[in-house]
Design a protein around this motif. Structure first.
Motif, PDB file in Angstrom:
ATOM      1  N   LEU A 122       0.836  -1.207   0.000  1.00  0.00           N
ATOM      2  CA  LEU A 122       0.000   0.000   0.000  1.00  0.00           C
ATOM      3  C   LEU A 122       0.866   1.250   0.000  1.00  0.00           C
ATOM      4  N   TRP A 123       1.873   1.283   0.849  1.00  0.00           N
ATOM      5  CA  TRP A 123       2.735   2.463   0.921  1.00  0.00           C
ATOM      6  C   TRP A 123       3.618   2.601  -0.313  1.00  0.00           C
ATOM      7  N   MET A 124       3.951   1.490  -0.938  1.00  0.00           N
ATOM      8  CA  MET A 124       4.692   1.591  -2.197  1.00  0.00           C
ATOM      9  C   MET A 124       3.819   2.219  -3.278  1.00  0.00           C
ATOM     10  N   PHE A 125       2.560   1.791  -3.353  1.00  0.00           N
ATOM     11  CA  PHE A 125       1.652   2.382  -4.329  1.00  0.00           C
ATOM     12  C   PHE A 125       1.394   3.853  -4.030  1.00  0.00           C
ATOM     13  N   VAL A 126       1.243   4.209  -2.756  1.00  0.00           N
ATOM     14  CA  VAL A 126       1.008   5.612  -2.394  1.00  0.00           C
ATOM     15  C   VAL A 126       2.242   6.445  -2.709  1.00  0.00           C
ATOM     16  N   GLY A 127       3.406   5.983  -2.261  1.00  0.00           N
ATOM     17  CA  GLY A 127       4.629   6.762  -2.442  1.00  0.00           C
ATOM     18  C   GLY A 127       5.049   6.910  -3.888  1.00  0.00           C
ATOM     19  N   LEU A 128       4.957   5.839  -4.655  1.00  0.00           N
ATOM     20  CA  LEU A 128       5.400   5.885  -6.039  1.00  0.00           C
ATOM     21  C   LEU A 128       4.299   6.323  -6.995  1.00  0.00           C
ATOM     22  N   GLY A 129       3.056   6.304  -6.547  1.00  0.00           N
ATOM     23  CA  GLY A 129       1.950   6.631  -7.430  1.00  0.00           C
ATOM     24  C   GLY A 129       1.417   8.044  -7.305  1.00  0.00           C
ATOM     25  N   VAL A 130       2.050   8.875  -6.495  1.00  0.00           N
ATOM     26  CA  VAL A 130       1.548  10.241  -6.302  1.00  0.00           C
ATOM     27  C   VAL A 130       1.585  11.041  -7.598  1.00  0.00           C
ATOM     28  N   GLY A 131       2.595  10.815  -8.436  1.00  0.00           N
ATOM     29  CA  GLY A 131       2.721  11.570  -9.683  1.00  0.00           C
ATOM     30  C   GLY A 131       1.567  11.352 -10.630  1.00  0.00           C
ATOM     31  N   PHE A 132       1.190  10.093 -10.860  1.00  0.00           N
ATOM     32  CA  PHE A 132       0.089   9.887 -11.803  1.00  0.00           C
ATOM     33  C   PHE A 132      -1.262  10.149 -11.173  1.00  0.00           C
ATOM     34  N   ILE A 133      -1.347  10.157  -9.855  1.00  0.00           N
ATOM     35  CA  ILE A 133      -2.594  10.592  -9.210  1.00  0.00           C
ATOM     36  C   ILE A 133      -2.808  12.076  -9.486  1.00  0.00           C
ATOM     37  N   GLY A 134      -1.723  12.848  -9.433  1.00  0.00           N
ATOM     38  CA  GLY A 134      -1.806  14.274  -9.763  1.00  0.00           C
ATOM     39  C   GLY A 134      -2.199  14.502 -11.210  1.00  0.00           C
ATOM     40  N   PHE A 135      -1.683  13.675 -12.119  1.00  0.00           N
ATOM     41  CA  PHE A 135      -2.035  13.810 -13.538  1.00  0.00           C
ATOM     42  C   PHE A 135      -3.511  13.530 -13.757  1.00  0.00           C
ATOM     43  N   MET A 136      -4.036  12.495 -13.104  1.00  0.00           N
ATOM     44  CA  MET A 136      -5.451  12.181 -13.244  1.00  0.00           C
ATOM     45  C   MET A 136      -6.321  13.253 -12.586  1.00  0.00           C
ATOM     46  N   ALA A 137      -5.863  13.785 -11.452  1.00  0.00           N
ATOM     47  CA  ALA A 137      -6.627  14.834 -10.773  1.00  0.00           C
ATOM     48  C   ALA A 137      -6.706  16.089 -11.642  1.00  0.00           C
ATOM     49  N   LYS A 138      -5.642  16.390 -12.376  1.00  0.00           N
ATOM     50  CA  LYS A 138      -5.651  17.548 -13.258  1.00  0.00           C
ATOM     51  C   LYS A 138      -6.763  17.433 -14.300  1.00  0.00           C
ATOM     52  N   GLY A 139      -6.913  16.261 -14.898  1.00  0.00           N
ATOM     53  CA  GLY A 139      -7.965  16.053 -15.893  1.00  0.00           C
ATOM     54  C   GLY A 139      -9.354  16.170 -15.294  1.00  0.00           C
TER      55      GLY A 139
END
Length: 77
Positions: A51-68
């Motif tokens: 879970l923490w690996m997905f949270v820590g490494l996935g913040v960048g593409f979460i931001g990209f999806m949030a932008k859209g």
């Protein structure tokens, strides 16, 4: 070259860029999710560690999806 003239497959340059950005970056995001899952599996991180690996490494593409999503909500497109 007229920017509103059809460029490829009947799409303008702006439409083609928008679609290709969404598809290609979406594919990269899916591949990154696969890589993070492989890292979690091979390191035997467990559920909490994965879970923490997905949270820590996935913040960048979460931001990209949030932008859209924000752009659609505000009608900026």
């Amino acid at each position: 070259m007229d920017p509103n003239a059809p460029f490829m497959f009947g799409l303008t340059i702006a439409e083609f860029e928008d679609i290709s950005l969404t598809v290609c970056v979406g594919g990269l995001i899916a591949y990154m999710i696969f890589i993070i899952g492989q890292l979690a599996w091979e390191s035997k991180a467990g559920k909490y560690g994965a879970l923490w690996m997905f949270v820590g490494l996935g913040v960048g593409f979460i931001g990209f999806m949030a932008k859209g999503i924000i752009q659609r909500l505000l009608g900026i497109e």
